[in-house]
Design a protein around this motif. Structure first.
Motif, PDB file in Angstrom:
ATOM      1  N   ASN A 144      57.005  57.900  39.887  1.00  0.00           N
ATOM      2  CA  ASN A 144      55.840  57.127  39.440  1.00  0.00           C
ATOM      3  C   ASN A 144      54.908  57.968  38.579  1.00  0.00           C
ATOM      4  OD1 ASN A 144      56.358  54.528  40.672  1.00  0.00           O
ATOM      5  ND2 ASN A 144      56.169  55.639  42.596  1.00  0.00           N
ATOM      6  N   ILE A 145      54.711  59.216  38.971  1.00  0.00           N
ATOM      7  CA  ILE A 145      53.885  60.105  38.154  1.00  0.00           C
ATOM      8  C   ILE A 145      54.540  60.301  36.789  1.00  0.00           C
ATOM      9  CG2 ILE A 145      53.003  62.460  37.894  1.00  0.00           C
ATOM     10  CD1 ILE A 145      52.558  62.500  40.931  1.00  0.00           C
ATOM     11  N   ALA A 146      55.845  60.551  36.773  1.00  0.00           N
ATOM     12  CA  ALA A 146      56.546  60.777  35.510  1.00  0.00           C
ATOM     13  C   ALA A 146      56.401  59.579  34.572  1.00  0.00           C
ATOM     14  CB  ALA A 146      58.023  61.072  35.772  1.00  0.00           C
ATOM     15  N   ARG A 147      56.434  58.409  35.125  1.00  0.00           N
ATOM     16  CA  ARG A 147      56.335  57.198  34.309  1.00  0.00           C
ATOM     17  C   ARG A 147      54.914  56.985  33.770  1.00  0.00           C
ATOM     18  NH1 ARG A 147      59.273  51.786  34.765  1.00  0.00           N
ATOM     19  NH2 ARG A 147      57.874  50.409  33.654  1.00  0.00           N
ATOM     20  N   VAL A 148      53.915  57.267  34.598  1.00  0.00           N
ATOM     21  CA  VAL A 148      52.533  56.939  34.242  1.00  0.00           C
ATOM     22  C   VAL A 148      51.769  58.110  33.631  1.00  0.00           C
ATOM     23  CG1 VAL A 148      50.332  56.148  35.222  1.00  0.00           C
ATOM     24  CG2 VAL A 148      52.471  55.140  35.999  1.00  0.00           C
ATOM     25  N   ALA A 149      52.148  59.342  33.906  1.00  0.00           N
ATOM     26  CA  ALA A 149      51.385  60.518  33.479  1.00  0.00           C
ATOM     27  C   ALA A 149      51.017  60.528  31.993  1.00  0.00           C
ATOM     28  CB  ALA A 149      52.116  61.797  33.862  1.00  0.00           C
ATOM     29  N   PRO A 150      51.891  60.103  31.099  1.00  0.00           N
ATOM     30  CA  PRO A 150      51.481  60.116  29.685  1.00  0.00           C
ATOM     31  C   PRO A 150      50.293  59.190  29.390  1.00  0.00           C
ATOM     32  CG  PRO A 150      53.868  59.944  29.851  1.00  0.00           C
ATOM     33  CD  PRO A 150      53.312  59.763  31.245  1.00  0.00           C
ATOM     34  N   ARG A 151      49.993  58.306  30.311  1.00  0.00           N
ATOM     35  CA  ARG A 151      48.897  57.356  30.120  1.00  0.00           C
ATOM     36  C   ARG A 151      47.630  57.741  30.897  1.00  0.00           C
ATOM     37  NH1 ARG A 151      53.721  55.103  30.144  1.00  0.00           N
ATOM     38  NH2 ARG A 151      54.283  53.660  28.495  1.00  0.00           N
ATOM     39  N   PHE A 152      47.691  58.835  31.666  1.00  0.00           N
ATOM     40  CA  PHE A 152      46.512  59.271  32.404  1.00  0.00           C
ATOM     41  C   PHE A 152      45.355  59.500  31.443  1.00  0.00           C
ATOM     42  CE2 PHE A 152      48.992  61.358  36.130  1.00  0.00           C
ATOM     43  CZ  PHE A 152      48.901  60.187  36.858  1.00  0.00           C
ATOM     44  N   VAL A 153      44.180  59.122  31.894  1.00  0.00           N
ATOM     45  CA  VAL A 153      42.966  59.411  31.132  1.00  0.00           C
ATOM     46  C   VAL A 153      42.268  60.585  31.803  1.00  0.00           C
ATOM     47  CG1 VAL A 153      42.691  57.050  30.285  1.00  0.00           C
ATOM     48  CG2 VAL A 153      41.620  57.713  32.433  1.00  0.00           C
ATOM     49  N   GLY A 154      41.405  61.240  31.078  1.00  0.00           N
ATOM     50  CA  GLY A 154      40.716  62.411  31.589  1.00  0.00           C
ATOM     51  C   GLY A 154      39.809  62.088  32.755  1.00  0.00           C
ATOM     52  N   LEU A 155      39.648  63.054  33.646  1.00  0.00           N
ATOM     53  CA  LEU A 155      38.721  62.900  34.768  1.00  0.00           C
ATOM     54  C   LEU A 155      37.308  62.627  34.272  1.00  0.00           C
ATOM     55  CD1 LEU A 155      39.653  65.875  37.127  1.00  0.00           C
ATOM     56  CD2 LEU A 155      40.066  63.450  37.526  1.00  0.00           C
TER      57      LEU A 155
END
Length: 187
Positions: A144-155
């Motif tokens: 799940n992290i691998a799939r979504v990580a490119p879309r993470f926004v900054g803290l």
């Protein structure tokens, strides 16, 4: 925060509560007066609370869980309850939703203030982790992290706070609409 020279405090806690009250004063001074839109008024209160915490991050990081029991705090609670009542919440729901809304705004603001108060190198390492470390995790262990990580926004993305407040306001609106839809409802 307004400078208050010549004041004496019995202890650090009394000083902290005075700073919390001063933060509320600053928030109130920057928040526009109530308008016809309760949801926008709640958003404005939240934004100006958050801004006050970020202008004084060391105080903001410490103050979320504190109750100042002073005039400016009473005024902020009154403003939020006014919004809840104008939204159409009954007294019980207004009290509950005020508590949740206020605590969420204060907690999120304190978290952002804590991040802002970190030493710059520590803050940058934490911010960078979401753009680097998470992108390199193995997909077989963290799919799940691998799939979504490119879309993470900054803290530190300001839209994070706005999104959280919008979700709370949407829930208040949904609660009011659900109550109105109940046959034979009693307020």
């Amino acid at each position: 925060m307004p400078r208050q020279f010549g004041l004496h405090f019995r202890n650090k806690d009394e000083l902290l509560l005075a700073l919390v009250n001063a933060s509320h004063e600053e928030e109130l001074a920057n928040t526009p007066p109530p308008a016809d839109d309760w949801a926008n008024d709640l958003m404005q209160i939240a934004i100006h609370t958050h801004d006050a915490f970020l202008r004084h991050p060391r105080v903001g990081a410490l103050s979320a869980a504190r109750t100042a029991r002073r005039e400016n705090e009473f005024r902020t609670v009154e403003r939020k309850l006014d919004c809840m009542r104008r939204a159409g919440l009954n007294d019980t729901d207004a009290a509950r939703y005020h508590r949740v809304f206020a605590d969420a705004v204060l907690s999120y603001s304190a978290m952002d203030a804590s991040l802002a108060a970190l030493p710059p190198d520590v803050r940058e390492a934490d911010l960078r982790a979401w753009q680097t470390d998470y992108l390199t995790l193995p997909a077989d262990r963290y799919p799940n992290i691998a799939r979504v990580a490119p879309r993470f926004v900054g803290l530190d993305d300001p839209q994070n706070f706005v999104t959280a407040v919008q979700l709370l306001i949407e829930q208040i609106r949904a609660r009011v609409e659900a109550r109105r839809a109940l046959p034979g409802r009693i307020e």
